[in-house]
Motif scaffolding. Structure first.
Motif, PDB file in Angstrom:
ATOM      1  N   LEU A   1       0.884  -1.213  -0.077  1.00 11.51           N
ATOM      2  CA  LEU A   1       0.073   0.046  -0.171  1.00 11.51           C
ATOM      3  C   LEU A   1       0.824   1.083  -0.002  1.00 11.51           C
ATOM      4  CD1 LEU A   1      -2.774  -1.343   2.548  1.00 11.51           C
ATOM      5  CD2 LEU A   1      -3.238  -0.681   0.008  1.00 11.51           C
ATOM      6  N   ALA A   2       1.975   1.485   0.694  1.00  9.32           N
ATOM      7  CA  ALA A   2       2.861   2.346   0.735  1.00  9.32           C
ATOM      8  C   ALA A   2       3.489   2.611  -0.643  1.00  9.32           C
ATOM      9  CB  ALA A   2       3.799   2.116   2.073  1.00  9.32           C
ATOM     10  N   THR A   3       3.909   1.500  -1.217  1.00 10.70           N
ATOM     11  CA  THR A   3       4.415   1.756  -2.438  1.00 10.70           C
ATOM     12  C   THR A   3       3.810   2.188  -3.574  1.00 10.70           C
ATOM     13  OG1 THR A   3       6.409  -0.236  -1.724  1.00 10.70           O
ATOM     14  CG2 THR A   3       6.183   0.447  -4.024  1.00 10.70           C
ATOM     15  N   THR A   4       2.526   1.737  -3.522  1.00  8.00           N
ATOM     16  CA  THR A   4       1.641   2.063  -4.643  1.00  8.00           C
ATOM     17  C   THR A   4       1.272   3.283  -4.298  1.00  8.00           C
ATOM     18  OG1 THR A   4      -0.317   0.978  -3.452  1.00  8.00           O
ATOM     19  CG2 THR A   4       0.889  -0.472  -5.285  1.00  8.00           C
ATOM     20  N   GLY A   5       1.029   3.707  -3.153  1.00 15.12           N
ATOM     21  CA  GLY A   5       0.512   5.054  -2.724  1.00 15.12           C
ATOM     22  C   GLY A   5       1.834   6.096  -3.038  1.00 15.12           C
ATOM     23  N   GLY A   6       3.026   5.528  -2.876  1.00 11.65           N
ATOM     24  CA  GLY A   6       3.765   6.599  -3.226  1.00 11.65           C
ATOM     25  C   GLY A   6       3.997   6.962  -4.451  1.00 11.65           C
ATOM     26  N   GLY A   7       3.361   6.089  -5.468  1.00 11.42           N
ATOM     27  CA  GLY A   7       3.431   6.444  -6.843  1.00 11.42           C
ATOM     28  C   GLY A   7       2.110   7.036  -7.384  1.00 11.42           C
TER      29      GLY A   7
ATOM     30  N   ARG B   1      -5.002   9.243  -3.632  1.00 17.00           N
ATOM     31  CA  ARG B   1      -4.587   7.999  -2.860  1.00 17.00           C
ATOM     32  C   ARG B   1      -5.969   7.524  -1.908  1.00 17.00           C
ATOM     33  NH1 ARG B   1       0.906  10.876  -0.653  1.00 17.00           N
ATOM     34  NH2 ARG B   1       2.296  10.421  -2.523  1.00 17.00           N
ATOM     35  N   THR B   2      -5.721   6.215  -1.814  1.00 21.12           N
ATOM     36  CA  THR B   2      -6.933   5.869  -0.921  1.00 21.12           C
ATOM     37  C   THR B   2      -6.662   5.795   0.654  1.00 21.12           C
ATOM     38  OG1 THR B   2      -5.799   3.522  -0.505  1.00 21.12           O
ATOM     39  CG2 THR B   2      -7.258   3.808  -2.479  1.00 21.12           C
ATOM     40  N   PRO B   3      -7.525   5.869   1.517  1.00 19.61           N
ATOM     41  CA  PRO B   3      -6.970   6.011   2.782  1.00 19.61           C
ATOM     42  C   PRO B   3      -6.308   5.088   3.457  1.00 19.61           C
ATOM     43  CG  PRO B   3      -9.610   6.214   2.415  1.00 19.61           C
ATOM     44  CD  PRO B   3      -9.008   5.764   1.150  1.00 19.61           C
ATOM     45  N   ALA B   4      -6.259   3.896   2.859  1.00 22.91           N
ATOM     46  CA  ALA B   4      -5.231   3.006   3.155  1.00 22.91           C
ATOM     47  C   ALA B   4      -3.974   3.059   2.622  1.00 22.91           C
ATOM     48  CB  ALA B   4      -5.554   1.450   2.623  1.00 22.91           C
ATOM     49  N   GLN B   5      -3.701   3.569   1.690  1.00 25.10           N
ATOM     50  CA  GLN B   5      -2.437   3.998   1.113  1.00 25.10           C
ATOM     51  C   GLN B   5      -1.946   5.159   2.085  1.00 25.10           C
ATOM     52  OE1 GLN B   5      -3.469   4.917  -3.275  1.00 25.10           O
ATOM     53  NE2 GLN B   5      -2.462   3.086  -3.656  1.00 25.10           N
ATOM     54  N   ARG B   6      -2.822   6.175   2.385  1.00 26.31           N
ATOM     55  CA  ARG B   6      -2.167   7.258   3.204  1.00 26.31           C
ATOM     56  C   ARG B   6      -1.881   6.893   4.450  1.00 26.31           C
ATOM     57  NH1 ARG B   6      -3.938  12.212   0.962  1.00 26.31           N
ATOM     58  NH2 ARG B   6      -5.585  12.008  -0.621  1.00 26.31           N
ATOM     59  N   GLN B   7      -2.415   5.913   5.172  1.00 30.01           N
ATOM     60  CA  GLN B   7      -2.124   5.003   6.276  1.00 30.01           C
ATOM     61  C   GLN B   7      -0.889   4.506   6.337  1.00 30.01           C
ATOM     62  OE1 GLN B   7      -5.117   2.532   8.123  1.00 30.01           O
ATOM     63  NE2 GLN B   7      -4.394   2.629  10.096  1.00 30.01           N
TER      64      GLN B   7
END
Length: 210
Positions: free
Chosen positions: A54-60, A66-72
């Protein structure tokens, strides 16, 4: 002064790595009675297994998308990275599991990298003691020489990527006392234990001076 202490044993009550790390920490604490210790125990408080992805996909992903899960997950990675960045000294107690590092420790490393970037020297010049314990023997001439895929990885991440001022304290043959098939190795295992305790005490004294 702030010490960062990480443990990765899944058996904290009987952890061989924690016993050795405690010795180094005691030396640091004696020299810094007003110091603080930031603790993270991956064995008792594991990180979410999906957080790294989630952090990796969120960073891109652009921030608005970004989804709430990615932000978290990104926030968690940043927190973990800051725990290292703000440390004046560090002790990590990491056992070998199944010839490598455990899934929950690898998740921690991956999340730290997601939070800080792949080449950020988070521990640059920081005195750091790595305590690693191995149930069997993996040194030159042993039947499983070369099967330790944990220690080289740990040294690469801590020393080469994060640029810690690294001291490694290794204890092998920790299972000799409870494994009947290793009975003939118990005297040697006791020697390993004694040497590891002495090395941890000295490493802790060096840590305390920095």
């Amino acid at each position: 002064m702030n010490l960062f202490r990480l443990d990765a044993s899944i058996l904290p009550a009987t952890s061989a790595s924690a016993e050795i790390a405690d010795i180094a920490e005691a030396e640091w604490a004696a020299a810094h009675p007003g110091g603080t210790v930031t603790r993270r125990h991956l064995g008792t408080d594991a990180l979410p297994a999906d957080a790294w992805a989630l952090a990796t996909t969120g960073g891109g992903t652009p921030d608005p998308d970004r989804t709430p899960a990615q932000r978290q997950a990104l926030a968690l990675g940043a927190t973990l990275a800051d725990e290292l960045r703000t440390a004046d000294a560090a002790i990590l107690a990491v056992p070998l599991y199944n010839y490598g590092v455990s899934q929950h420790f690898k998740t921690w490393v991956d999340l730290v990298i997601a939070g800080a970037g792949p080449t950020t020297p988070l521990l640059k010049g920081t005195p750091t003691v790595l305590v690693t314990t191995l149930g069997g023997g993996y040194g030159p001439g042993t039947p499983r020489e070369g099967w330790d895929h944990s220690t080289p990885y740990l040294e690469r991440v801590l020393g080469d990527i994060w640029e810690a001022d690294l001291t490694v304290v290794k204890r092998e043959l920790t299972l000799a006392a409870v494994n009947p098939a290793m009975e003939s190795l118990r005297d040697l295992a006791a020697e390993h234990h004694t040497r590891a305790r002495e090395a941890a005490r000295e490493a802790g004294r060096v840590l305390a001076k920095r």
